[in-house]
Every structure is written in C-alpha cells, then in structure tokens.
Design a protein around this motif. Structure first.
Motif, PDB file in Angstrom:
ATOM      1  N   ARG A  65       0.820  -1.224   0.000  1.00  0.00           N
ATOM      2  CA  ARG A  65       0.000   0.000   0.000  1.00  0.00           C
ATOM      3  C   ARG A  65       0.850   1.268   0.000  1.00  0.00           C
ATOM      4  O   ARG A  65       0.353   2.339  -0.316  1.00  0.00           O
ATOM      5  CB  ARG A  65      -0.927  -0.001   1.209  1.00  0.00           C
ATOM      6  N   HIS A  66       2.110   1.146   0.378  1.00  0.00           N
ATOM      7  CA  HIS A  66       2.993   2.307   0.441  1.00  0.00           C
ATOM      8  C   HIS A  66       4.253   2.015  -0.366  1.00  0.00           C
ATOM      9  O   HIS A  66       4.801   0.916  -0.283  1.00  0.00           O
ATOM     10  CB  HIS A  66       3.385   2.623   1.889  1.00  0.00           C
ATOM     11  N   ALA A  67       4.681   3.018  -1.097  1.00  0.00           N
ATOM     12  CA  ALA A  67       5.882   2.863  -1.913  1.00  0.00           C
ATOM     13  C   ALA A  67       6.735   4.117  -1.787  1.00  0.00           C
ATOM     14  O   ALA A  67       6.245   5.193  -1.466  1.00  0.00           O
ATOM     15  CB  ALA A  67       5.511   2.634  -3.373  1.00  0.00           C
ATOM     16  N   ARG A  68       8.002   3.940  -2.029  1.00  0.00           N
ATOM     17  CA  ARG A  68       8.930   5.064  -1.991  1.00  0.00           C
ATOM     18  C   ARG A  68       9.578   5.197  -3.366  1.00  0.00           C
ATOM     19  O   ARG A  68       9.978   4.216  -3.956  1.00  0.00           O
ATOM     20  CB  ARG A  68      10.006   4.808  -0.943  1.00  0.00           C
ATOM     21  N   LEU A  69       9.648   6.415  -3.814  1.00  0.00           N
ATOM     22  CA  LEU A  69      10.334   6.723  -5.048  1.00  0.00           C
ATOM     23  C   LEU A  69      11.489   7.644  -4.674  1.00  0.00           C
ATOM     24  O   LEU A  69      11.261   8.721  -4.127  1.00  0.00           O
ATOM     25  CB  LEU A  69       9.385   7.423  -6.026  1.00  0.00           C
ATOM     26  N   SER A  70      12.697   7.219  -4.930  1.00  0.00           N
ATOM     27  CA  SER A  70      13.878   8.024  -4.619  1.00  0.00           C
ATOM     28  C   SER A  70      14.554   8.417  -5.913  1.00  0.00           C
ATOM     29  O   SER A  70      14.717   7.594  -6.814  1.00  0.00           O
ATOM     30  CB  SER A  70      14.866   7.229  -3.765  1.00  0.00           C
ATOM     31  N   ALA A  71      14.940   9.672  -5.988  1.00  0.00           N
ATOM     32  CA  ALA A  71      15.607  10.155  -7.194  1.00  0.00           C
ATOM     33  C   ALA A  71      16.697  11.142  -6.809  1.00  0.00           C
ATOM     34  O   ALA A  71      16.522  11.946  -5.905  1.00  0.00           O
ATOM     35  CB  ALA A  71      14.598  10.822  -8.128  1.00  0.00           C
ATOM     36  N   LYS A  72      17.798  11.065  -7.487  1.00  0.00           N
ATOM     37  CA  LYS A  72      18.888  12.022  -7.305  1.00  0.00           C
ATOM     38  C   LYS A  72      18.651  13.175  -8.271  1.00  0.00           C
ATOM     39  O   LYS A  72      18.453  12.966  -9.462  1.00  0.00           O
ATOM     40  CB  LYS A  72      20.243  11.378  -7.621  1.00  0.00           C
ATOM     41  N   ILE A  73      18.648  14.404  -7.729  1.00  0.00           N
ATOM     42  CA  ILE A  73      18.438  15.574  -8.578  1.00  0.00           C
ATOM     43  C   ILE A  73      19.552  16.587  -8.355  1.00  0.00           C
ATOM     44  O   ILE A  73      20.244  16.568  -7.339  1.00  0.00           O
ATOM     45  CB  ILE A  73      17.070  16.238  -8.330  1.00  0.00           C
ATOM     46  N   LYS A  74      19.660  17.492  -9.302  1.00  0.00           N
ATOM     47  CA  LYS A  74      20.632  18.573  -9.217  1.00  0.00           C
ATOM     48  C   LYS A  74      20.170  19.569  -8.151  1.00  0.00           C
ATOM     49  O   LYS A  74      18.980  19.751  -7.932  1.00  0.00           O
ATOM     50  CB  LYS A  74      20.710  19.252 -10.582  1.00  0.00           C
ATOM     51  N   GLY A 106      14.656  14.414   1.840  1.00  0.00           N
ATOM     52  CA  GLY A 106      16.006  14.509   1.296  1.00  0.00           C
ATOM     53  C   GLY A 106      16.794  15.597   1.986  1.00  0.00           C
ATOM     54  O   GLY A 106      16.222  16.519   2.583  1.00  0.00           O
ATOM     55  N   GLY A 107      18.087  15.487   1.909  1.00  0.00           N
ATOM     56  CA  GLY A 107      18.973  16.421   2.591  1.00  0.00           C
ATOM     57  C   GLY A 107      18.775  17.868   2.180  1.00  0.00           C
ATOM     58  O   GLY A 107      18.619  18.751   3.021  1.00  0.00           O
ATOM     59  N   ALA A 108      18.757  18.124   0.868  1.00  0.00           N
ATOM     60  CA  ALA A 108      18.620  19.501   0.382  1.00  0.00           C
ATOM     61  C   ALA A 108      17.258  20.075   0.760  1.00  0.00           C
ATOM     62  O   ALA A 108      17.165  21.227   1.202  1.00  0.00           O
ATOM     63  CB  ALA A 108      18.807  19.546  -1.130  1.00  0.00           C
ATOM     64  N   TYR A 109      16.202  19.278   0.616  1.00  0.00           N
ATOM     65  CA  TYR A 109      14.848  19.743   0.943  1.00  0.00           C
ATOM     66  C   TYR A 109      14.745  20.075   2.432  1.00  0.00           C
ATOM     67  O   TYR A 109      14.228  21.127   2.808  1.00  0.00           O
ATOM     68  CB  TYR A 109      13.822  18.674   0.553  1.00  0.00           C
ATOM     69  N   LEU A 110      15.247  19.189   3.278  1.00  0.00           N
ATOM     70  CA  LEU A 110      15.171  19.415   4.720  1.00  0.00           C
ATOM     71  C   LEU A 110      16.027  20.603   5.155  1.00  0.00           C
ATOM     72  O   LEU A 110      15.648  21.361   6.044  1.00  0.00           O
ATOM     73  CB  LEU A 110      15.567  18.154   5.477  1.00  0.00           C
ATOM     74  N   MET A 111      17.169  20.777   4.513  1.00  0.00           N
ATOM     75  CA  MET A 111      18.024  21.908   4.847  1.00  0.00           C
ATOM     76  C   MET A 111      17.346  23.234   4.450  1.00  0.00           C
ATOM     77  O   MET A 111      17.399  24.213   5.199  1.00  0.00           O
ATOM     78  CB  MET A 111      19.382  21.786   4.150  1.00  0.00           C
ATOM     79  N   ASP A 112      16.684  23.250   3.300  1.00  0.00           N
ATOM     80  CA  ASP A 112      15.958  24.445   2.880  1.00  0.00           C
ATOM     81  C   ASP A 112      14.827  24.767   3.851  1.00  0.00           C
ATOM     82  O   ASP A 112      14.609  25.927   4.204  1.00  0.00           O
ATOM     83  CB  ASP A 112      15.390  24.267   1.468  1.00  0.00           C
ATOM     84  N   LYS A 113      14.093  23.743   4.290  1.00  0.00           N
ATOM     85  CA  LYS A 113      13.007  23.955   5.251  1.00  0.00           C
ATOM     86  C   LYS A 113      13.561  24.453   6.592  1.00  0.00           C
ATOM     87  O   LYS A 113      12.977  25.330   7.224  1.00  0.00           O
ATOM     88  CB  LYS A 113      12.208  22.660   5.467  1.00  0.00           C
ATOM     89  N   THR A 114      14.697  23.908   7.017  1.00  0.00           N
ATOM     90  CA  THR A 114      15.326  24.339   8.265  1.00  0.00           C
ATOM     91  C   THR A 114      15.753  25.796   8.167  1.00  0.00           C
ATOM     92  O   THR A 114      15.525  26.585   9.094  1.00  0.00           O
ATOM     93  CB  THR A 114      16.530  23.443   8.601  1.00  0.00           C
ATOM     94  N   ASN A 115      16.368  26.172   7.060  1.00  0.00           N
ATOM     95  CA  ASN A 115      16.795  27.562   6.862  1.00  0.00           C
ATOM     96  C   ASN A 115      15.600  28.511   6.846  1.00  0.00           C
ATOM     97  O   ASN A 115      15.662  29.608   7.404  1.00  0.00           O
ATOM     98  CB  ASN A 115      17.599  27.705   5.571  1.00  0.00           C
ATOM     99  N   GLU A 116      14.522  28.087   6.196  1.00  0.00           N
ATOM    100  CA  GLU A 116      13.308  28.902   6.147  1.00  0.00           C
ATOM    101  C   GLU A 116      12.758  29.141   7.555  1.00  0.00           C
ATOM    102  O   GLU A 116      12.403  30.264   7.914  1.00  0.00           O
ATOM    103  CB  GLU A 116      12.274  28.157   5.292  1.00  0.00           C
ATOM    104  N   THR A 117      12.719  28.100   8.366  1.00  0.00           N
ATOM    105  CA  THR A 117      12.243  28.216   9.749  1.00  0.00           C
ATOM    106  C   THR A 117      13.175  29.093  10.569  1.00  0.00           C
ATOM    107  O   THR A 117      12.733  29.956  11.339  1.00  0.00           O
ATOM    108  CB  THR A 117      12.127  26.819  10.385  1.00  0.00           C
ATOM    109  N   LEU A 118      14.482  28.901  10.396  1.00  0.00           N
ATOM    110  CA  LEU A 118      15.477  29.672  11.126  1.00  0.00           C
ATOM    111  C   LEU A 118      15.360  31.160  10.829  1.00  0.00           C
ATOM    112  O   LEU A 118      15.378  31.987  11.750  1.00  0.00           O
ATOM    113  CB  LEU A 118      16.882  29.163  10.781  1.00  0.00           C
TER     114      LEU A 118
END
Length: 168
Positions: A65-74, A106-118
């Motif tokens: 019922r649950h799936a993960r799609l992982s992709a490396k992006i620029k 993902g690392g970049a997404y979470l870092m952007d969200k952290t910076n936005e909150t900060l």
C-alpha cells in the motif's frame, strides 16, 4: 524528468525491472517493465516471497500500500526548487489516479526547510529585541519621539549584519 535533471531513480518499478532482467537470463535489454500481463504476473510471482520477507522494505511496504520513489536531482537552490516542488505537488493533486500522499524528503529539501524556519525565528527575535529596546527607552525618557530616534542606531548594525549575511 528533464526539468529536475533526474539521475538515478529507485522505485517499485526498479524491482519489477530487475526481476524481469533476472527471469530473462540477466540480459541488460530486459531491464524493463514486462510488456504483457502474463510476464508481469510471472515477475510478481518471483517477487512475492521476497516482498513478504521484507527484502524491499525501504522501497515497498509488505502490504503493497505504500511505496517510496527516490531520485537524485541537481541542486538548483532553494528558491527555484521550492517553485518546482510546488508545481510538482499541484501536478500530483490534479492527476486522475487515486489520491496519492506525497512527502518530499532529502537532505537539500530538509536543509531548505530548516533555513526557512530559522530565518522566520530570527526575524521575530530581532523584532522583539527592537520592541523591548523601544519600550525601555520610552520608560526611561517618557518620550515616544526619543524612543523612536533611539531605535535608529540599533537598527543600523542589524541591517549591516543582515546585508553581509545575504552577500555571503
């Protein structure tokens, strides 16, 4: 795929492609989704025991019922990536398929969200500090005009530091 400049993609389809390749003697041109329903059923039969054993639990839940799609992006930078992610979420919500719950990670997404909150908390803290300084000066000198003038020398260093932080 081209908009995000996607590299490696790992998804439930990767498992099916790999099973199809295995069943067909490891031929690299068989790393594809089976063309017929019969072939797909054959691949799924091969995968059933491995799925139940949790071999693919990082990609697929045991109840399927649950799936993960992982992709490396620029890394496009937080502003452009935010716009692209918003566009992607809108596209997902407009698809006629059954409703999908999409969680971006993902690392970049979470870092952007952290910076936005900060930045949000930093701005609130600076505003509160200026308000406290203004209130203290108002209580000491009992003049709104003098309290407002006293804020100017307190704002200038903050603006200079903010400018330097934005520059670097």
């Amino acid at each position: 795929k081209s908009e995000y400049q996607i590299g490696l993609v790992i998804s439930p389809l990767s498992i099916i492609r790999a099973a199809n390749k295995t069943i067909n003697g490891g031929s690299s041109n068989m790393y594809r989704i089976p063309e017929s329903e019969r072939e797909l059923k054959q691949d799924m039969k091969l995968l059933q025991n491995q799925i139940r054993a949790g071999k693919f639990k990082s990609i697929l839940s045991m109840d399927l019922r649950h799936a993960r799609l992982s992709a490396k992006i620029k890394d496009f930078g937080s502003n452009k990536l935010q716009k692209m992610n918003d566009k992607f979420k809108e596209w997902i919500s407009n698809e006629p398929t059954p409703p999908l719950e999409v969680l971006l990670t993902g690392g970049a997404y979470l870092m952007d969200k952290t910076n936005e909150t900060l930045v949000g908390y930093l701005l609130k803290g600076i505003a509160l500090a200026l308000l406290v300084v203004w209130a203290i000066v108002l209580l000491l000198f009992r003049s709104i005009r003098l309290a407002s003038l006293a804020i100017i020398p307190n704002i200038l260093p903050l603006l200079a530091i903010a400018g330097l932080m934005g520059f670097f």
